[in-house]
Structures are given as structure tokens and as C-alpha cells.
Design a protein around this motif. Structure first.
Motif, PDB file in Angstrom:
ATOM      1  N   SER A   1       8.595  14.769 -15.685  1.00 33.09           N
ATOM      2  CA  SER A   1       9.429  13.763 -16.352  1.00 33.09           C
ATOM      3  C   SER A   1      10.148  12.870 -15.357  1.00 33.09           C
ATOM      4  O   SER A   1      10.322  11.666 -15.585  1.00 33.09           O
TER       5      SER A   1
ATOM      6  N   TRP B   1       7.562  10.244 -13.903  1.00 36.29           N
ATOM      7  CA  TRP B   1       6.609   9.600 -14.812  1.00 36.29           C
ATOM      8  C   TRP B   1       6.610   8.086 -14.639  1.00 36.29           C
ATOM      9  O   TRP B   1       5.552   7.459 -14.465  1.00 36.29           O
TER      10      TRP B   1
ATOM     11  N   VAL C   1      -2.826   8.077 -15.462  1.00 36.98           N
ATOM     12  CA  VAL C   1      -1.673   8.952 -15.634  1.00 36.98           C
ATOM     13  C   VAL C   1      -1.900   9.757 -16.904  1.00 36.98           C
ATOM     14  O   VAL C   1      -2.315   9.218 -17.927  1.00 36.98           O
TER      15      VAL C   1
ATOM     16  N   MET D   1      -0.328  13.329 -19.297  1.00 42.38           N
ATOM     17  CA  MET D   1       0.670  14.372 -19.461  1.00 42.38           C
ATOM     18  C   MET D   1       0.177  15.680 -18.878  1.00 42.38           C
ATOM     19  O   MET D   1       0.944  16.482 -18.340  1.00 42.38           O
TER      20      MET D   1
ATOM     21  N   SER E   1       8.945   7.501 -20.279  1.00 35.11           N
ATOM     22  CA  SER E   1       9.180   8.932 -20.404  1.00 35.11           C
ATOM     23  C   SER E   1      10.351   9.117 -21.361  1.00 35.11           C
ATOM     24  O   SER E   1      11.431   8.568 -21.159  1.00 35.11           O
TER      25      SER E   1
END
Length: 721
Positions: A503, A506, A523, A525, A642
Motif C-alpha cells: 500500500s 502503490w 502493476v 495487487m 491506493s
């Protein structure tokens, strides 16, 4: 539950059914259970401080959109009335009297009988006959929130202390610590007998225990025990105090044994007893939380001596669906997973293999949102903001199996996969952990680096919109930290990089930080999320549909003209629409390959985020319910940010969760004209020259003059590369 509790609840339930003639059990079944859960999501908006008018507007709009479709059942109506009454009070504080009056008018229409009758409904909803533990933590939280508000405005016939004692009991027994804090404060103000004052001390000891303040908790328990000894049977709280006193005496429940073992520092005992507590509970958030505590005790006690032990720990967490605990204790889940990752790094530095480090790094990414991706629902799950929000909450609460490095190498053979994590709570004690899995190299590389003062300053300069003005030296420094020469060869050409940031990292200018030879940068998760997404099919003449703000945004005009030109040249079939209704009709009439949305976006979080479409503002749910094509381009500020909360998603991630595989989105407030220029070039490379989309975006970024690139780095490619 004790005898006192059963008698009191039986009395209340009988009274409610006699006077109100309702069956509250049926109120919590079917779609109404979703409605009640959604209400507590709106309550979470009120929890934020300061409260902004946009958040309050979101509450009113969601209520109007979701709950006006059908007449809500009695319990739902009263919860809504209480929520709107509280919202109206906050509007009043913000000096918006018209909105405040509207909220109170609707609240009065939903619950005309007033707060006393509402309290009877709510108390009955959490009675033993309603099976408190099976309702779900969000449902119980909504009821407790409404009770706390209604008691504050109730009439003289309501015994506030008695009602608040029930609220604190329910909050405590469902492990809702935040609500327990509020309830204890309210009970302290309302306590009018020695018994109720003693209960305040007891429940305060539970809050202290949750905060880890063990010595203070023990002192509070001793104070409560002394006070409880003097509470006679004439005190209205006598039986409640007796029941609470029994819970602080030594007894044989697994949870009590676990608590005592933890207090003694007996980590072996605590892990065993918490594990037994988990096995005694049905599957759900409480069971997941007990498993979480069991594995946390193993970490604290140094009881995970090998990678095999770490994998066994992960297996237990997955079996008990650890992500379900996020509805009770989000922070503790992330703390445990971070501690497991650091333990894996410790073992690697002591000579063990690095595979489990990569598995844990990706599992953390799953917790931060990756688990929501790759399980698209029917579009009906997103037909209102409330239903879309709850659908994504359920996705976030699902636990997935960790992805192995073997699976990654098999499915992403050409990618450098880079996981980035910043850990540490104190200034000067932060560490950067980078795990890299290279093509044709089966063993991950692991680097854990102390973040120096210079590193920390450079990181801060390269975060969010601040990165547009970051000194070149700061960018080089962070690039070297993330992509060391030993991990990604800076001289290599055609390198494909998939980054899984935490986080904290990000929203960074990834296309500026990437090594020079990088062909494309994605990118995600988590790698697991990327692997679950469906591949984007190759299409000879793609169908593209777009909605643009050509009145205010020059960048939107650039995008629209670029797509119109590609259509006139025969490279695509392009449809431009000018309203949400037109977009819905077009997507229902024919399949499309790419959807592009180029409008203003707001800085709000989750479903409070607004895309300012030509026909009015709309949340991401407006897109999700349409049935998305494989590729979505969101030329909107903050569409890929984020999120501030661990239980919600940004617009870009929401699109991935709803079935898209590739999303281009804005990490911060992007420069409109420059973004339009970048995307127009990206479309030309991808749709005319046939360059894959992630490579086309990367090439278009590098084709910009060097002084403009930092301002264009806010657009990122997210999903399956």
C-alpha cells in the motif's frame, strides 16, 4: 448466555411481537440481510473524521438509489431512519440546513413512531432468539450503531443504562472493539447505579486487553471484582455484574485458557488454546480471528522454525479463511502476514530457500485486494452502489491458496516479478524488502535493506503527485532500490516487469522508476490476481466504445479524435456515447473489446469516488453493472489510487474484480492534456500497429520529451500483462 440475559431478551422479544406484530427473524433473511449489511458500510462513512459533505451526500444518494426500489422491512426501515437522522445532524454541523431537513424528513417517514419504538426493534434483533453469532459482524454493527444513536434521543421511559449494557454485551461478544469503545463511553455517562458503574469498569478492561495494555487491564479487573462484591440483588444490574464476574474467574473455556496463556507469555499454550477456540466455532469471522491469534502466538513465540512450518501455518490460515477476520480486525491480519513475511526473510538469511518468501509476499498482496480479482459476478451484483460495495467486500473476505514460484514461472515465463514491501513503525527503523523472480531462474532473489534517512527522503519525493517534481537523483535512487542491477539487468532489452507493490508504494511513478530496458511494466495487487484474470483475446478489428468530457477536458478531445481517426482508417470500429444511458444501451446491443472513460474523477475513496460523466456524476458501480469488456481505460484522476481503507477498492480494482483483465488508470491527479496525448499515442501503437497494450503504453511514455514524462507517470497499466 446467562439466565439474566435470556430472561431479559425473552421479555423484550415478547413485548415487541405483542405490540409491533412483526417477525424479526424474517427481517434478516434473503435480500434484507444484504440491505442491513450495506447500512453499516454507510455508517463507516460517518466514522471518518473529519466528515466531509461529499461523504454525507454519498449516504443520501445510496439510500435513495438502493432502498427506494422496494419497501424495506420494519427493521431495515428503522436502521435507515436512524442512519439518516444521524447524517442530518452532521449536515447541520456543516451548515447545510436544507440537506439536514431532508434527511430528518425521510427518517420520520421511515420510522414515524419515534426512537423508543425503534429501540425495541433493535434490541429484539440482537436477542438470543435471533442467534447473534450467525447474523454476521456487519449486521450486528449496524444494529449497535443505531441503538447508540437512538438511546441518545430516547424519552424518559427508556432505561438508558439497561439498553447500553445490552449494547456493550453484544459488542464484546462479537469482538467489535471499536463499537465497544463507544458503548463504554455512553454507558459511563448513563450509569445510574453501582452495578452499571461496575460494568463500565469491566468492559473498559476488555478494551484495554484488546489494546495490549495488560497491566492496566489486570488493574481494571481487580477494581471490578472489588466493586462487584458489593453489588446486591436490588441493583438492576446485579445479574449482569454476576455474569461478568464469572467471566473473569478462572474457568475451562478454550478462549479463557488462551487469554491466560497469552498473559503469562506462554505462546505454546496460547497457540494451542486459540486453535481449539477456532475449531469450536462455526466458519466465519470469529473463527478466522481465533485462528489469526493462534498463528500470531506461534510467530511471537518463535514456533515457526522452518519454511515447512511457515507453509503449515499458511495452510491453517487458509483452511479457516483468515481474510474473513478483516471485518473484525483488519490491522491484525496485515500485521500477522507481515510478521510471517519477515520470518521467512529471517530464515532465508539464515540459509533456507527463498521460495516461501515469494509465496508470503504474494499472499500479502492477495489480502490487500488481489483476492477480489478473477471471480467476476453477474452484472446484477453491481446494480447499485450498495450491492456493488457488498459484493466487493465479500470478494475481499475470501481467502485464496498462495501461488507458488513454480506456477508463476510456468504462467509468466517472460516476466520479472518484483514484490515491494516497506515495513517498520518507527522513524529510522524502516526496512525495504524486495523479492524478485527472474525469467529462467527458479529461485527468487531476496533483498532486505535498511531505509536510511536519504532513502526515506527519496521515497517521500517519489510518492503520489509529489513525484512529478522529484529530483532526478531521487528517482535514480529509488529505481536502484527497487530494481537492483543484480535483479533486473539494466542493459537487457525487452524485459517485461510485473510489480506487486504494498500500500505504501502503490502510487509511484513506475514507468519512470523502471530500468531502461523494460519493454512493459504492469502493476498488480498480486500475481495470483493476475493469473486468475482471463487472457485478453486477439481481435483483428477491435470494437472500441468511449465516453468523453469534450467540453472541459482538452485531453478527452485528443483521445476522441485519435479514436475517430483510427475508425476512419479501418483499424477499429469506434462508438462514441455521451451519457451513461447511451453507454448502457450500446454495451447491451453488441460486444466490445475496449471501453475508455475520459472524464474528471474525484479524490474520494471506494464507492464515494465519482466519475463526472457528461450526464452527471456517477460511482464505479455505474460501470460495473454494464458488463465490462476485457480492457478498460480510465483517463480519470485517482481512478487507480491506493484506497485509504483495507475493506474497499479503487475504481480500477473494482473493474478488475468485475471481469476486466487490463485497466489503465490514474494513480493521482493526472495532467489532463498530457494524459490525452499519452493515450492517443498508446491507441495508435496498440490499435494501428498491433503492439500489445502494456508495451504500447510504455513506448508512448518513453516517446514523450524527458521533461514531460514525470507528469505522465500517473497513468499506470494494472492487471494481467
Amino acid at each position: 448466555m446467562g439466565t439474566w440475559r435470556s430472561r431479559f431478551e425473552s421479555m423484550v422479544v415478547t413485548a415487541v411481537r405483542r405490540h409491533l406484530e412483526v417477525d424479526l427473524v424474517s427481517d434478516l433473511k434473503d435480500v434484507d440481510a444484504t440491505d442491513v449489511r450495506a447500512i453499516t458500510r454507510l455508517y463507516q462513512v460517518l466514522d471518518r473524521r473529519p466528515v466531509y459533505s461529499t461523504g454525507l451526500d454519498h449516504i443520501v444518494q445510496t439510500v435513495d438509489q438502493h432502498y427506494s426500489r422496494a419497501s424495506p422491512k420494519p427493521l431495515t426501515r428503522r436502521l435507515l431512519a436512524s442512519l439518516l437522522h444521524e447524517t442530518g445532524g452532521l449536515f447541520e454541523e456543516l451548515r447545510r440546513p436544507q440537506e439536514a431537513a431532508q434527511c430528518r424528513r425521510i427518517a420520520a417517514e421511515l420510522a414515524p413512531e419515534g426512537p423508543d419504538r425503534t429501540i425495541l426493534y433493535l434490541i429484539s434483533a440482537i436477542s438470543s432468539e435471533q442467534q447473534l453469532y450467525t447474523l454476521g459482524s456487519l449486521t450486528v454493527d449496524a444494529v449497535l450503531r443505531a441503538l447508540l444513536h437512538e438511546v441518545g434521543r430516547s424519552g424518559p421511559r427508556i432505561r438508558r443504562a439497561k439498553i447500553l449494557a445490552v449494547v456493550t454485551y453484544a459488542a464484546h461478544s462479537t469482538a467489535n472493539i471499536e463499537r465497544l469503545r463507544t458503548a463504554v463511553e455512553a454507558l459511563e455517562a448513563a450509569a445510574d447505579t453501582p452495578g452499571y458503574r461496575a460494568l463500565v469498569v469491566f468492559y473498559r478492561s476488555r478494551v484495554l486487553m484488546a489494546d495490549g495494555r495488560i497491566d492496566e487491564r489486570l488493574a481494571a479487573e481487580r477494581e471490578f471484582s472489588r466493586a462487584a462484591a458489593g453489588i446486591g440483588p436490588k441493583d438492576p444490574a446485579h445479574e449482569l455484574v454476576a455474569s461478568a464476574l464469572a467471566s473473569v474467574m478462572p474457568h475451562d473455556s478454550a478462549m479463557a485458557q488462551a487469554s491466560e496463556a497469552a498473559l503469562r507469555g506462554d505462546h505454546v499454550g496460547a497457540s494451542g488454546w486459540y486453535g481449539q477456540s477456532a475449531e469450536e466455532l462455526p466458519h466465519g469471522p470469529l473463527r478466522a480471528t481465533m485462528r489469526l491469534f493462534a498463528e500470531a502466538a506461534r510467530v511471537q513465540g518463535g514456533l515457526l522454525p522452518s519454511p515447512a512450518a511457515l507453509r503449515q501455518c499458511l495452510s491453517r490460515l487458509c483452511a479457516d479463511n483468515v481474510f474473513a477476520a478483516r471485518t473484525i480486525t483488519v490491522a491484525h491480519v496485515e500485521l500477522l502476514l507481515t510478521a510471517l513475511l519477515m520470518r521467512a526473510v529471517d530464515l532465508h538469511e539464515a540459509g533456507h530457500d527463498a521460495h516461501v518468501v515469494a509465496e508470503l509476499a504474494d499472499f500479502l498482496g492477495e489480502f490487500r485486494g488481489g483476492t477480489a480479482v478473477g471471480r467476476p459476478q453477474d452484472s446484477g451484483a453491481y446494480d447499485t452502489d450498495a450491492r456493488a460495495d457488498m459484493t466487493l467486500v465479500d470478494f475481499l473476505a475470501r481467502t485464496t491458496a498462495p501461488v507458488t514460484t513454480t506456477e508463476i514461472a510456468r504462467h509468466l515465463p517472460a516476466h520479472h516479478v518484483v514484490w515491494v514491501h516497506v515495513t517498520g513503525a518507527e522513524v529510522g527503523e524502516h526496512y525495504l524488502t524486495v523479492v524478485t523472480l527472474r525469467p529462467s531462474h527458479p529461485v527468487p532473489l531476496v533483498r532486505r535493506t535498511h531505509v536510511s534517512a536519504a532513502d526515506g527522503k527519496a521515497l517521500a519525493q517519489c510518492l503520489d503527485e509529489e513525484s512529478e517534481d522529484a529530483p532526478a537523483e531521487a528517482v535514480r535512487r529509488i529505481s536502484g532500490l527497487f530494481f537492483a542491477d543484480v535483479d533486473v539487468d539494466p542493459g537487457a532489452t525487452g524485459a517485461r516487469v510485473l510489480v506487486v507493490p504494498d500500500s505504501a508504494t502503490w502510487a509511484m511513478p513506475w514507468n519512470e522508476l523502471a530500468p531502461p530496458g523494460t519493454a512493459d511494466l504492469t502493476v498488480s495487487m498480486s500475481v495470483g490476481a493476475a493469473l486468475r484474470s482471463r487472457p485478453v483475446p486477439a481481435v483483428v478489428v477491435p470494437r472500441v466504445i468511449g465516453i468523453f468530457d469534450e467540453v472541459e477536458l482538452e485531453g478527452s478531445r485528443l483521445e476522441a479524435r485519435a479514436l475517430q481517426q483510427l475508425d476512419s482508417q479501418g483499424h477499429i470500429r469506434f462508438t462514441q456515447v455521451h451519457s451513461l444511458a447511451e453507454l448502457r444501451d450500446a454495451l447491451e446491443a453488441a460486444p466490445y473489446d475496449i471501453l475508455t472513460v475520459s472524464v474528471h474523477g474525484t479524490e474520494s475513496d471506494g464507492f464515494e469516488y465519482r466519475m463526472l460523466l457528461p450526464d452527471g456524476p456517477s460511482s464505479p458501480a455505474a460501470l460495473l453493472c454494464l458488463g465490462l469488456p476485457p480492457v478498460v481505460v480510465l483517463g480519470c484522476c485517482w481512478s487507480a489510487k491506493s484506497t485509504e481503507r483495507a475493506d474497499t477498492t479503487a475504481a480500477a480494482l473494482s473493474c478488475l474484480a468485475a471481469g476486466a483483465s487490463q485497466v489503465v488508470g490514474g494513480l493521482w491527479a493526472i495532467d489532463d492534456e498530457l494524459a490525452g496525448r499519452l493515450l492517443a499515442d498508446t491507441y495508435d501503437r496498440h490499435l494501428r500497429r498491433g503492439v500489445p497494450l502494456p508495451q504500447a503504453l510504455r513506448q508512448a511514455h518513453l516517446a514523450l520529451p524527458p521533461d514531460l514524462r514525470p507528469r505522465a507517470a500517473g497513468l499506470a497499466f494494472i492487471g494481467r500483462g
